[in-house]
Design a protein around this motif. Structure first.
Motif, short mmCIF file in Angstrom:
data_model
loop_
_atom_site.label_atom_id
_atom_site.label_comp_id
_atom_site.label_asym_id
_atom_site.label_seq_id
_atom_site.Cartn_x
_atom_site.Cartn_y
_atom_site.Cartn_z
N ARG A 24 -22.18 52.57 21.18
CA ARG A 24 -21.18 51.69 20.47
C ARG A 24 -19.80 51.95 20.94
NH1 ARG A 24 -20.22 49.61 15.12
NH2 ARG A 24 -18.95 47.49 15.67
N GLU A 25 -18.95 50.91 21.55
CA GLU A 25 -17.90 50.92 22.22
C GLU A 25 -16.65 50.09 21.33
OE1 GLU A 25 -17.02 52.63 24.66
OE2 GLU A 25 -18.85 52.89 25.79
N GLY A 26 -17.16 49.19 20.46
CA GLY A 26 -16.33 48.44 19.88
C GLY A 26 -15.83 47.13 20.45
N LEU A 27 -15.31 46.12 19.98
CA LEU A 27 -15.23 44.66 20.56
C LEU A 27 -14.31 45.02 21.71
CD1 LEU A 27 -15.29 41.73 20.12
CD2 LEU A 27 -13.07 41.95 18.79
N ILE A 28 -12.99 45.45 21.47
CA ILE A 28 -12.09 45.58 22.86
C ILE A 28 -12.68 46.18 23.99
CG2 ILE A 28 -9.83 46.49 23.57
CD1 ILE A 28 -9.19 46.65 20.33
N ARG A 29 -13.36 47.11 24.01
CA ARG A 29 -13.80 47.78 25.30
C ARG A 29 -15.07 47.00 26.00
NH1 ARG A 29 -13.10 54.19 23.92
NH2 ARG A 29 -10.80 54.09 23.73
N THR A 30 -15.81 46.53 25.01
CA THR A 30 -17.06 45.76 25.20
C THR A 30 -16.61 44.05 25.82
OG1 THR A 30 -18.13 46.85 23.28
CG2 THR A 30 -19.31 44.76 24.28
N ARG A 51 -9.92 35.10 35.25
CA ARG A 51 -10.51 36.46 35.53
C ARG A 51 -9.70 37.58 36.15
NH1 ARG A 51 -13.81 39.04 39.04
NH2 ARG A 51 -14.88 40.87 38.07
N GLU A 52 -9.53 37.02 37.56
CA GLU A 52 -8.49 38.01 38.25
C GLU A 52 -7.20 38.27 37.65
OE1 GLU A 52 -8.63 36.57 42.22
OE2 GLU A 52 -10.77 37.16 42.75
N TYR A 53 -6.46 37.12 37.05
CA TYR A 53 -5.44 37.23 36.32
C TYR A 53 -5.44 38.47 35.43
CZ TYR A 53 -1.26 36.40 33.69
OH TYR A 53 0.14 36.80 32.90
N PHE A 54 -6.68 38.17 34.45
CA PHE A 54 -6.82 39.14 33.43
C PHE A 54 -7.02 40.55 33.82
CE2 PHE A 54 -9.73 41.16 30.30
CZ PHE A 54 -9.26 40.90 29.15
N LEU A 55 -7.79 40.72 34.79
CA LEU A 55 -7.89 41.98 35.47
C LEU A 55 -6.63 42.65 35.88
CD1 LEU A 55 -11.50 41.70 36.71
CD2 LEU A 55 -10.81 42.55 34.77
N SER A 56 -5.86 41.87 36.74
CA SER A 56 -4.52 42.32 37.32
C SER A 56 -3.79 42.83 36.19
CB SER A 56 -3.98 41.26 38.05
OG SER A 56 -3.25 40.23 37.10
N LEU A 57 -3.81 42.25 34.98
CA LEU A 57 -2.92 42.73 33.80
C LEU A 57 -3.70 44.05 33.19
CD1 LEU A 57 -2.47 39.46 31.90
CD2 LEU A 57 -0.62 40.82 33.13
N GLY A 58 -4.58 44.46 33.79
CA GLY A 58 -5.20 45.57 33.37
C GLY A 58 -6.13 45.39 32.17
N GLY A 59 -6.40 44.03 32.00
CA GLY A 59 -7.21 43.66 30.97
C GLY A 59 -6.77 44.08 29.64
N TYR A 60 -7.58 44.46 28.73
CA TYR A 60 -7.20 45.01 27.39
C TYR A 60 -6.64 46.56 27.50
CZ TYR A 60 -9.06 40.95 24.53
OH TYR A 60 -9.33 40.06 24.27
N ASP A 61 -5.95 46.95 26.61
CA ASP A 61 -5.26 48.39 26.83
C ASP A 61 -6.73 49.21 26.37
OD1 ASP A 61 -4.22 50.75 26.32
OD2 ASP A 61 -2.99 50.28 25.23
N ASP A 62 -7.07 50.32 27.14
CA ASP A 62 -8.39 50.82 26.66
C ASP A 62 -8.02 51.72 25.49
OD1 ASP A 62 -10.17 49.63 28.35
OD2 ASP A 62 -9.96 51.25 30.22
N GLY A 63 -6.73 51.99 25.30
CA GLY A 63 -6.49 52.97 24.22
C GLY A 63 -6.59 52.40 22.81
N LEU A 64 -6.70 51.06 22.77
CA LEU A 64 -6.92 50.51 21.53
C LEU A 64 -8.19 50.69 21.20
CD1 LEU A 64 -5.01 46.92 22.41
CD2 LEU A 64 -4.26 49.01 20.94
N LEU A 65 -8.45 51.25 20.20
CA LEU A 65 -9.71 51.56 19.44
C LEU A 65 -10.47 50.37 18.67
CD1 LEU A 65 -9.68 55.13 18.41
CD2 LEU A 65 -10.88 54.19 20.39
N ILE A 66 -11.86 49.71 19.04
CA ILE A 66 -12.64 48.93 18.22
C ILE A 66 -12.05 47.64 18.08
CG2 ILE A 66 -13.95 48.62 16.11
CD1 ILE A 66 -13.69 51.74 15.50
#
Length: 581
Positions: free
Chosen positions: A202-208, A318-333
């Protein structure tokens, strides 16, 4: 001869200089582009193609369906469907298990018809024939089968196939049997157009969602929740602004699907446009489109700027989203990711547009039917508030951070983790300040949610005579307040008194009249109130009624009484809270 030689030399210098400048231009463009430029001519050609814009015509738009068949059956045309009395046990069980009436959904066609909720003008837009290929990403965890599949069917049925690269289903470690082998077999009918990824934990919505973005093949990614139905001609209006400017994120207008009857209906009043804002506790809100934005658009059906979005549904390069770092991986669920992405986009050079001609229906659950297991054990305290604090500490200026901590004082005690990477990203990208964002983008937040005066007191408000705490009793406003045992966790017992006399609980206020002390909606656009606290006498005076908050010794009811500084039932003390999370 000498004149000819001079002209030849001048011509060579011009050629050399022009070549040098083209090389410099190539370097500059390559530096600012996330996509490698191998052929400059091809790059400019593609850029010019992408600048095609939608055109309003007098006739039916180029991607509008020419023939619409009328269907009959359960839930067709978005009508509510009511199950029989002898099925009510199934209804209760499915609502308890899924947070929505899956028993009802199961009797409705996966290809059902829904009403076209767009404004009539939307049917007349011609969109560019060449638009980016799109990956639709749908994250799910233990979703009801028919709701999940109806989402997929609606995308297949109502999307021009030339723009649909794939539908990417990303399973966040579901354990329901029908979401395993049955699902693998079912999607084979689309010959690879619908793909399935599975998390091994289980990773949660953000990381998935971030995983889905990394593995997607389309030029544009569209995130949908797993309980949606896209409406007529929903995708071209989202893609057209991105084709012109890759730093634009587009957001469809969200319609409502009733979680009990699956009735499909508009959320917004006809003729009114809204955009996303927030209040200082970081709750998502909406505001009617300001006149300042309306003036920039020749047609009411055109996209418009919005400070933020609800989070679940949007399109982005997609490339723009990834260039922004996507979602902050430190945000949980889940929670706060919509604000984090919105602030990042706006403050770092992008923009967000809401698109009136793209509508997507969304089921709003009655409640969240599952917990987050081991993910919730990684942090101490409310996860969503931790996420909000992380976003605030990354993107807010100090002045605005204080508004958040005034509204959510317990957030000061929470650990939001390491944000050094996020702060370095801001520095490297030369992102603008939050002050700039508030002045130029989210200026209408202040209309409903002004700057907050500081808290004079906050914590539990205990009655001196009984030691009991003032409590909302988890009721919705308007309702009567009461006192009960103090539990020390805040929430419905976390009371704030600000410098302008407003007594607040969360985003709501405490008022009083002849009926008693009440939990009420705060008056929008105001931060003042009628309360005055005397630290010596410990009385709470209502300055309008000129009476004090009192607890009745026998009935335990709260009311306003003539002030008596010696009566301990009229004495109250604030106690700051330190929850043992």
């Amino acid at each position: 001869m000498r004149i000819v030689q001079l002209k030849r030399n001048r011509f060579l210098r011009i050629i050399t200089f022009s070549t040098f400048m083209l090389y410099i231009l190539y370097i500059v463009v390559s530096f600012f582009s996330d996509k490698p430029i191998n052929d400059l001519k091809e790059y400019w050609s593609d850029s010019l193609k992408a600048k095609q814009v939608p055109v309003l015509s007098k006739d039916l738009g180029n991607f509008e369906p020419k023939h619409v068949s009328i269907k009959n059956g359960p839930g067709e045309r978005g009508k509510p469907y009511i199950l029989r009395d002898d099925q009510q046990n199934d209804v209760q069980q499915s609502e308890s298990e899924y947070g929505m009436n899956i028993a009802c959904s199961d009797e409705i066609s996966l290809d059902r018809s829904i009403p076209d909720t767009r404004m009539p003008e939307c049917k007349q837009w011609n969109y560019p024939e060449v638009l980016p290929k799109t990956s639709v990403i749908i994250v799910f965890h233990n979703e009801g089968w028919s709701v999940l599949m109806r989402t997929v069917h609606s995308v297949i049925n109502r999307t021009p196939p030339q723009f649909l690269e794939e539908i990417l289903l990303v399973d966040d470690f579901s354990d329901k049997d029908n979401l395993k082998g049955d699902l693998d077999s079912y999607i084979e009918q689309w010959d690879g157009k619908v793909k399935l990824l599975r998390n091994d934990k289980r990773e949660g919505l953000i990381r998935t969602r971030s995983r889905g973005a990394r593995e997607a093949k389309g030029d544009v990614i569209v995130f949908l929740d797993a309980h949606c139905e896209v409406n007529v001609n929903w995708l071209p209006p989202l893609l057209a602004p991105i084709a012109v400017d890759r730093t634009v994120m587009t957001v469809p207008i969200i319609d409502g699907i009733d979680h009990k009857t699956f009735e499909y209906r508009p959320v917004y009043q006809e003729g009114h446009l809204y955009r996303g804002i927030f209040e200082w506790g970081m709750l998502y809100k909406e505001n009617e489109l300001p006149a300042r934005e309306k003036k920039t658009r020749p047609y009411n059906s055109m996209p418009y700027k919005s400070p933020t979005h609800a989070g679940g549904l949007f399109a982005i390069n997609r490339e723009y989203f990834l260039s922004l770092g996507g979602y902050d991986d430190g945000l949980l669920i889940w929670g706060g990711e919509n604000f984090e992405l919105s602030f990042k986009i706006w403050q770092c050079g992008g923009s967000i547009l809401w698109v009136p001609c793209s509508h997507v229906g969304h089921v709003y659950r009655g409640f969240m039917p599952y917990n987050f297991g081991k993910l919730a054990q990684k942090k101490k305290g409310p996860l969503i508030t931790i996420n909000y604090k992380r976003v605030v500490e990354t993107w807010f200026d100090d002045k605005y951070k204080e508004f958040f901590y005034t509204r959510e004082p317990l957030a000061q005690l929470l650990d939001h983790g390491d944000i050094s990477e996020q702060l370095e990203f801001k520095r490297r990208k030369r992102c603008k300040s939050f002050q700039w964002y508030m002045e130029n983008v989210a200026y209408d937040v202040f209309d409903k949610f002004p700057e907050l005066p500081p808290n004079i007191h906050w914590g539990e408000l205990r009655n001196v005579a009984t030691g009991m705490c003032l409590d909302t009793m988890s009721h919705s406003p308007p309702s009567l307040m009461a006192t009960t045992d103090c539990h020390g966790f805040g929430n419905n017992q976390l009371i704030r008194l600000n410098a302008k006399g407003q007594l607040g609980v969360g985003e709501r206020c405490i008022s009083a009249d002849s009926q008693g002390v009440k939990f009420v909606f705060c008056r929008l656009g105001t931060v003042d109130g009628p309360w005055q606290y005397d630290e010596k006498t410990k009385t709470l005076l209502h300055r309008v009624h000129k009476k004090c908050m009192a607890l009745h010794p026998q009935t335990q009811q709260l009311s306003l009484m003539p002030c008596d500084i010696n009566n301990t039932y009229q004495q109250w003390s604030f106690h700051q809270i330190h929850p043992q999370w």
